[in-house]
Design a protein around this motif. Structure first.
Motif, PDB file in Angstrom:
ATOM      1  N   ALA A   1       0.861  -1.189   0.000  1.00 18.91           N
ATOM      2  CA  ALA A   1       0.000   0.000   0.000  1.00 18.91           C
ATOM      3  C   ALA A   1       0.890   1.229   0.000  1.00 18.91           C
ATOM      4  CB  ALA A   1      -0.903  -0.005   1.234  1.00 18.91           C
ATOM      5  N   GLY A   2       0.634   2.133  -0.922  1.00 21.24           N
ATOM      6  CA  GLY A   2       1.463   3.331  -1.081  1.00 21.24           C
ATOM      7  C   GLY A   2       2.473   3.110  -2.183  1.00 21.24           C
ATOM      8  N   LEU A   3       2.340   3.877  -3.257  1.00 21.00           N
ATOM      9  CA  LEU A   3       3.237   3.728  -4.413  1.00 21.00           C
ATOM     10  C   LEU A   3       3.865   5.080  -4.758  1.00 21.00           C
ATOM     11  CD1 LEU A   3       0.921   1.458  -6.596  1.00 21.00           C
ATOM     12  CD2 LEU A   3       3.097   0.750  -5.569  1.00 21.00           C
ATOM     13  N   GLY A   4       4.214   5.837  -3.717  1.00 22.39           N
ATOM     14  CA  GLY A   4       4.800   7.158  -3.941  1.00 22.39           C
ATOM     15  C   GLY A   4       6.307   7.080  -4.048  1.00 22.39           C
ATOM     16  N   ARG A   5       6.954   8.113  -3.542  1.00 20.79           N
ATOM     17  CA  ARG A   5       8.408   8.267  -3.655  1.00 20.79           C
ATOM     18  C   ARG A   5       9.141   7.004  -3.202  1.00 20.79           C
ATOM     19  NH1 ARG A   5      11.823  12.337  -0.030  1.00 20.79           N
ATOM     20  NH2 ARG A   5      10.403  11.492   1.531  1.00 20.79           N
ATOM     21  N   LEU A   6       8.814   6.513  -2.018  1.00 28.73           N
ATOM     22  CA  LEU A   6       9.502   5.321  -1.514  1.00 28.73           C
ATOM     23  C   LEU A   6       8.749   4.032  -1.838  1.00 28.73           C
ATOM     24  CD1 LEU A   6      11.890   4.146  -0.093  1.00 28.73           C
ATOM     25  CD2 LEU A   6      10.758   4.540   2.088  1.00 28.73           C
ATOM     26  N   GLY A   7       7.408   4.084  -1.777  1.00 29.74           N
ATOM     27  CA  GLY A   7       6.621   2.879  -2.032  1.00 29.74           C
ATOM     28  C   GLY A   7       6.928   2.278  -3.406  1.00 29.74           C
ATOM     29  N   TRP A   8       7.140   3.153  -4.389  1.00 31.94           N
ATOM     30  CA  TRP A   8       7.451   2.639  -5.721  1.00 31.94           C
ATOM     31  C   TRP A   8       8.760   1.857  -5.707  1.00 31.94           C
ATOM     32  CZ3 TRP A   8       4.999   1.540  -9.957  1.00 31.94           C
ATOM     33  CH2 TRP A   8       5.758   1.157 -11.065  1.00 31.94           C
ATOM     34  N   ARG A   9       9.749   2.353  -4.976  1.00 32.85           N
ATOM     35  CA  ARG A   9      11.052   1.657  -4.886  1.00 32.85           C
ATOM     36  C   ARG A   9      10.867   0.286  -4.230  1.00 32.85           C
ATOM     37  NH1 ARG A   9      15.456   4.304  -7.307  1.00 32.85           N
ATOM     38  NH2 ARG A   9      15.313   6.520  -6.927  1.00 32.85           N
ATOM     39  N   HIS A  10      10.108   0.261  -3.119  1.00 25.31           N
ATOM     40  CA  HIS A  10       9.865  -1.028  -2.459  1.00 25.31           C
ATOM     41  C   HIS A  10       9.143  -1.978  -3.426  1.00 25.31           C
ATOM     42  CE1 HIS A  10      11.328  -0.244   1.531  1.00 25.31           C
ATOM     43  NE2 HIS A  10      10.443   0.676   1.829  1.00 25.31           N
ATOM     44  N   ALA A  11       8.153  -1.444  -4.130  1.00 24.83           N
ATOM     45  CA  ALA A  11       7.369  -2.291  -5.053  1.00 24.83           C
ATOM     46  C   ALA A  11       8.276  -2.849  -6.151  1.00 24.83           C
ATOM     47  CB  ALA A  11       6.227  -1.475  -5.653  1.00 24.83           C
ATOM     48  N   ASP A  12       9.124  -1.997  -6.685  1.00 22.51           N
ATOM     49  CA  ASP A  12      10.046  -2.419  -7.748  1.00 22.51           C
ATOM     50  C   ASP A  12      10.990  -3.508  -7.208  1.00 22.51           C
ATOM     51  OD1 ASP A  12      11.158  -2.300 -10.283  1.00 22.51           O
ATOM     52  OD2 ASP A  12      12.617  -0.775  -9.710  1.00 22.51           O
ATOM     53  N   ASN A  13      11.483  -3.309  -6.000  1.00 20.77           N
ATOM     54  CA  ASN A  13      12.369  -4.318  -5.392  1.00 20.77           C
ATOM     55  C   ASN A  13      11.625  -5.635  -5.159  1.00 20.77           C
ATOM     56  OD1 ASN A  13      14.608  -2.662  -5.334  1.00 20.77           O
ATOM     57  ND2 ASN A  13      14.263  -1.937  -3.251  1.00 20.77           N
ATOM     58  N   LEU A  14      10.400  -5.531  -4.604  1.00 24.49           N
ATOM     59  CA  LEU A  14       9.633  -6.753  -4.330  1.00 24.49           C
ATOM     60  C   LEU A  14       9.321  -7.496  -5.632  1.00 24.49           C
ATOM     61  CD1 LEU A  14       7.247  -5.230  -1.650  1.00 24.49           C
ATOM     62  CD2 LEU A  14       8.719  -7.227  -1.249  1.00 24.49           C
ATOM     63  N   ALA A  15       9.027  -6.742  -6.690  1.00 21.28           N
ATOM     64  CA  ALA A  15       8.667  -7.378  -7.964  1.00 21.28           C
ATOM     65  C   ALA A  15       9.884  -7.977  -8.668  1.00 21.28           C
ATOM     66  CB  ALA A  15       7.988  -6.362  -8.884  1.00 21.28           C
ATOM     67  N   HIS A  16      11.054  -7.352  -8.504  1.00 23.36           N
ATOM     68  CA  HIS A  16      12.201  -7.748  -9.336  1.00 23.36           C
ATOM     69  C   HIS A  16      13.438  -8.244  -8.609  1.00 23.36           C
ATOM     70  CE1 HIS A  16      10.245  -4.762 -12.277  1.00 23.36           C
ATOM     71  NE2 HIS A  16      10.002  -5.987 -12.697  1.00 23.36           N
TER      72      HIS A  16
ATOM     73  N   ALA B   1      -1.533  -4.298  -5.092  1.00 25.18           N
ATOM     74  CA  ALA B   1      -1.112  -2.959  -4.682  1.00 25.18           C
ATOM     75  C   ALA B   1      -2.343  -2.142  -4.327  1.00 25.18           C
ATOM     76  CB  ALA B   1      -0.329  -2.286  -5.806  1.00 25.18           C
ATOM     77  N   CYS B   2      -2.140  -1.158  -3.438  1.00 24.89           N
ATOM     78  CA  CYS B   2      -3.248  -0.303  -3.011  1.00 24.89           C
ATOM     79  C   CYS B   2      -2.809   1.147  -3.049  1.00 24.89           C
ATOM     80  CB  CYS B   2      -3.669  -0.706  -1.594  1.00 24.89           C
ATOM     81  SG  CYS B   2      -4.948   0.348  -0.888  1.00 24.89           S
ATOM     82  N   SER B   3      -3.600   1.985  -3.698  1.00 24.26           N
ATOM     83  CA  SER B   3      -3.341   3.421  -3.730  1.00 24.26           C
ATOM     84  C   SER B   3      -4.621   4.117  -4.148  1.00 24.26           C
ATOM     85  CB  SER B   3      -2.226   3.744  -4.737  1.00 24.26           C
ATOM     86  OG  SER B   3      -2.183   5.139  -4.969  1.00 24.26           O
ATOM     87  N   PRO B   4      -4.878   5.317  -3.627  1.00 22.16           N
ATOM     88  CA  PRO B   4      -6.055   6.057  -4.097  1.00 22.16           C
ATOM     89  C   PRO B   4      -5.822   6.683  -5.472  1.00 22.16           C
ATOM     90  CG  PRO B   4      -4.906   7.305  -2.392  1.00 22.16           C
ATOM     91  CD  PRO B   4      -4.169   6.010  -2.541  1.00 22.16           C
ATOM     92  N   VAL B   5      -4.591   6.586  -5.978  1.00 25.33           N
ATOM     93  CA  VAL B   5      -4.252   7.236  -7.249  1.00 25.33           C
ATOM     94  C   VAL B   5      -4.272   6.186  -8.378  1.00 25.33           C
ATOM     95  CG1 VAL B   5      -2.528   8.625  -8.472  1.00 25.33           C
ATOM     96  CG2 VAL B   5      -2.828   8.891  -5.987  1.00 25.33           C
ATOM     97  N   ALA B   6      -5.250   6.300  -9.270  1.00 26.51           N
ATOM     98  CA  ALA B   6      -5.434   5.292 -10.328  1.00 26.51           C
ATOM     99  C   ALA B   6      -4.185   5.174 -11.207  1.00 26.51           C
ATOM    100  CB  ALA B   6      -6.654   5.645 -11.174  1.00 26.51           C
ATOM    101  N   ALA B   7      -3.526   6.293 -11.464  1.00 20.98           N
ATOM    102  CA  ALA B   7      -2.342   6.265 -12.343  1.00 20.98           C
ATOM    103  C   ALA B   7      -1.213   5.446 -11.710  1.00 20.98           C
ATOM    104  CB  ALA B   7      -1.869   7.690 -12.617  1.00 20.98           C
ATOM    105  N   GLU B   8      -1.102   5.485 -10.385  1.00 24.67           N
ATOM    106  CA  GLU B   8      -0.057   4.695  -9.711  1.00 24.67           C
ATOM    107  C   GLU B   8      -0.353   3.207  -9.854  1.00 24.67           C
ATOM    108  OE1 GLU B   8       1.202   7.927  -6.211  1.00 24.67           O
ATOM    109  OE2 GLU B   8       0.100   6.126  -5.652  1.00 24.67           O
ATOM    110  N   LEU B   9      -1.622   2.838  -9.733  1.00 28.33           N
ATOM    111  CA  LEU B   9      -1.994   1.423  -9.872  1.00 28.33           C
ATOM    112  C   LEU B   9      -1.777   0.956 -11.310  1.00 28.33           C
ATOM    113  CD1 LEU B   9      -5.255   1.334  -7.705  1.00 28.33           C
ATOM    114  CD2 LEU B   9      -2.984   0.458  -7.093  1.00 28.33           C
ATOM    115  N   ALA B  10      -2.112   1.821 -12.270  1.00 23.01           N
ATOM    116  CA  ALA B  10      -1.930   1.456 -13.683  1.00 23.01           C
ATOM    117  C   ALA B  10      -0.447   1.237 -13.976  1.00 23.01           C
ATOM    118  CB  ALA B  10      -2.505   2.558 -14.574  1.00 23.01           C
ATOM    119  N   ARG B  11       0.410   2.083 -13.400  1.00 20.08           N
ATOM    120  CA  ARG B  11       1.858   1.938 -13.636  1.00 20.08           C
ATOM    121  C   ARG B  11       2.378   0.652 -12.977  1.00 20.08           C
ATOM    122  NH1 ARG B  11       6.470   5.553 -11.058  1.00 20.08           N
ATOM    123  NH2 ARG B  11       8.237   4.740 -12.211  1.00 20.08           N
ATOM    124  N   ALA B  12       1.823   0.325 -11.808  1.00 18.31           N
ATOM    125  CA  ALA B  12       2.257  -0.909 -11.136  1.00 18.31           C
ATOM    126  C   ALA B  12       1.900  -2.120 -11.999  1.00 18.31           C
ATOM    127  CB  ALA B  12       1.606  -1.018  -9.759  1.00 18.31           C
TER     128      ALA B  12
END
Ligand SMILES: NC(=O)c1ccc[n+]([C@@H]2O[C@H](COP(=O)([O-])OP(=O)(O)OC[C@H]3O[C@@H](n4cnc5c(N)ncnc54)[C@H](O)[C@@H]3O)[C@@H](O)[C@H]2O)c1
Length: 342
Positions: A13-28, A38-49
């Motif tokens: 949950a959270g795909l901002g400045r740091l959340g994106w880095r964690h997500a990228d690490n967890l995925a790769h 993934a969870c975020s109120p921002v649709a564009a962040e979910l689409a990018r994930a």
């Protein structure tokens, strides 16, 4: 999770400045886990994930996110104001949780969460004090254990960010808990860890606004300095800045009776010295992520290993409670202008 051999199914949950880095690490980059939701109120962040990380399930609703089929563990990189409630919800669902620092913004919340996580059979709970996973800080701790500097009596530690001329951090500042809770909580945790976890008794803080006058209305500063006293006679001095012109500079000095240790002096990116028409110098570390990229990986590996029952965690929620207790007193002192008892 069914067995040690199967991958841990993680949601973030959270795909901002740091959340994106964690997500990228967890995925790769983190072994033995799959980033499944993934969870975020921002649709564009979910689409990018979905497009960049292959995360099939995106949720704008936190409870629905936790209902994701087969979810084994949750990583929270959401605004600090949401941590307490979200950690409690995840733990009450019986799921392991990693939460970015700080654990919570009030002491009552920290203590409640600590008690919840201490109950028999409670799931793994971890706070992201990433510096504990940095090789240089681990080496420092090891050298202290080996008696290389005698008895450590003073830690002087700083977290100083490069000035962002756009002032973008001002949007984030109101939910950060203030400069000390946002930046210095790391230094406070380090000081406790390196000094042997003494009990803090008093704190005094002061600060100045060098560049961002908007912070005054938030009761915050862009440069803050604090002294913490411990009942052992040991002391810590922490400094945080959001206005360094040259780059990100985290450093920590530990003074002992027979020597001292210094971690991370200066902001030099590497050992390359550039000579040109402007002079001779190093390029700078850009931000906290560049400085601690490796430690962020080690930290998440430790969480995944703990969730899989392969290792125990080297830090506890009590560490987070104590760091918050001290940092709240520092923040209070900044407002009152007086030393505050802890
Ligand atoms: N360990 C470190 O060195 C370090 C460094 C930076 C930030 N942090 C911590 O990480 C956390 C996030 O910071 P950031 O800089 O990434 O912030 P950010 O504002 O860039 O990102 C926050 C994210 O949370 C999402 N969000 C907001 N409300 C939500 C909700 N109700 N449910 C789910 N997601 C929600 C936002 O859409 C965004 O994706 C903060 O707690 C901060 O203290 C830690």
């Amino acid at each position: 999770m069914s067995s040690k051999s199967s991958s841990l199914k993680v949601g973030i949950a959270g795909l901002g400045r740091l959340g994106w880095r964690h997500a990228d690490n967890l995925a790769h980059r983190i072994p033995h886990c799959d980033l499944v939701a993934a969870c975020s109120p921002v649709a564009a962040e979910l689409a990018r994930a979905e497009s960049d990380l292959g995360v099939q399930a995106g949720y704008s609703n936190f409870d629905q996110f936790l209902d994701h089929p087969g979810l084994d563990a949750v990583v929270l990189a959401t605004p600090s104001t949401l941590h307490a409630q979200q950690v409690e919800t995840v733990l009450r669902r019986g799921l392991p949780v990693f939460v970015e620092k700080p654990l919570a913004l009030t002491l009552d919340d920290c203590i409640r969460l600590e008690q919840l996580a201490a109950q028999p059979g409670a799931p793994v709970a971890m706070v992201g004090f990433v510096r504990r996973f940095d090789a240089s800080y681990q080496n420092t701790r090891r050298m202290i254990d080996e008696g290389r500097i005698g008895e450590p009596f003073l830690v002087r530690s700083q977290t100083c960010d490069r000035l962002d001329p756009t002032g973008a951090f001002l949007q984030f500042a109101p939910t950060s808990g203030g400069i000390f809770m946002d930046c210095s909580v790391h230094d406070v945790d380090l000081a406790r860890w390196l000094l042997g976890k003494p009990r803090a008794t008093r704190a005094f803080a002061t600060g100045s606004i060098a560049v961002h006058p908007e912070l005054k209305a938030m009761g915050d500063v862009d440069n803050g300095l604090a002294v913490v006293e411990f009942e052992t006679g040991q002391r810590a001095v922490v400094y945080a800045s959001r206005t360094f012109a040259h780059g990100h500079e985290t450093s920590t000095e530990v003074m002992g009776t027979q020597g001292k240790l210094l971690v991370g002096a200066g902001a030099a990116r590497d050992r390359v010295l550039l000579s040109d028409s402007t002079g001779v110098g190093h390029q700078s570390v850009a931000d906290f992520y560049e400085r601690f990229a490796e430690a962020f990986l080690r930290e998440m590996e430790a969480f995944v290993a703990a969730c899989r029952g392969e290792a125990s965690l080297p830090l506890t929620l009590n560490d987070a409670t104590e760091a918050t207790r001290i940092t709240l007193a520092i923040t209070k002192s900044l407002g009152s202008g007086q030393p505050e008892a802890i």
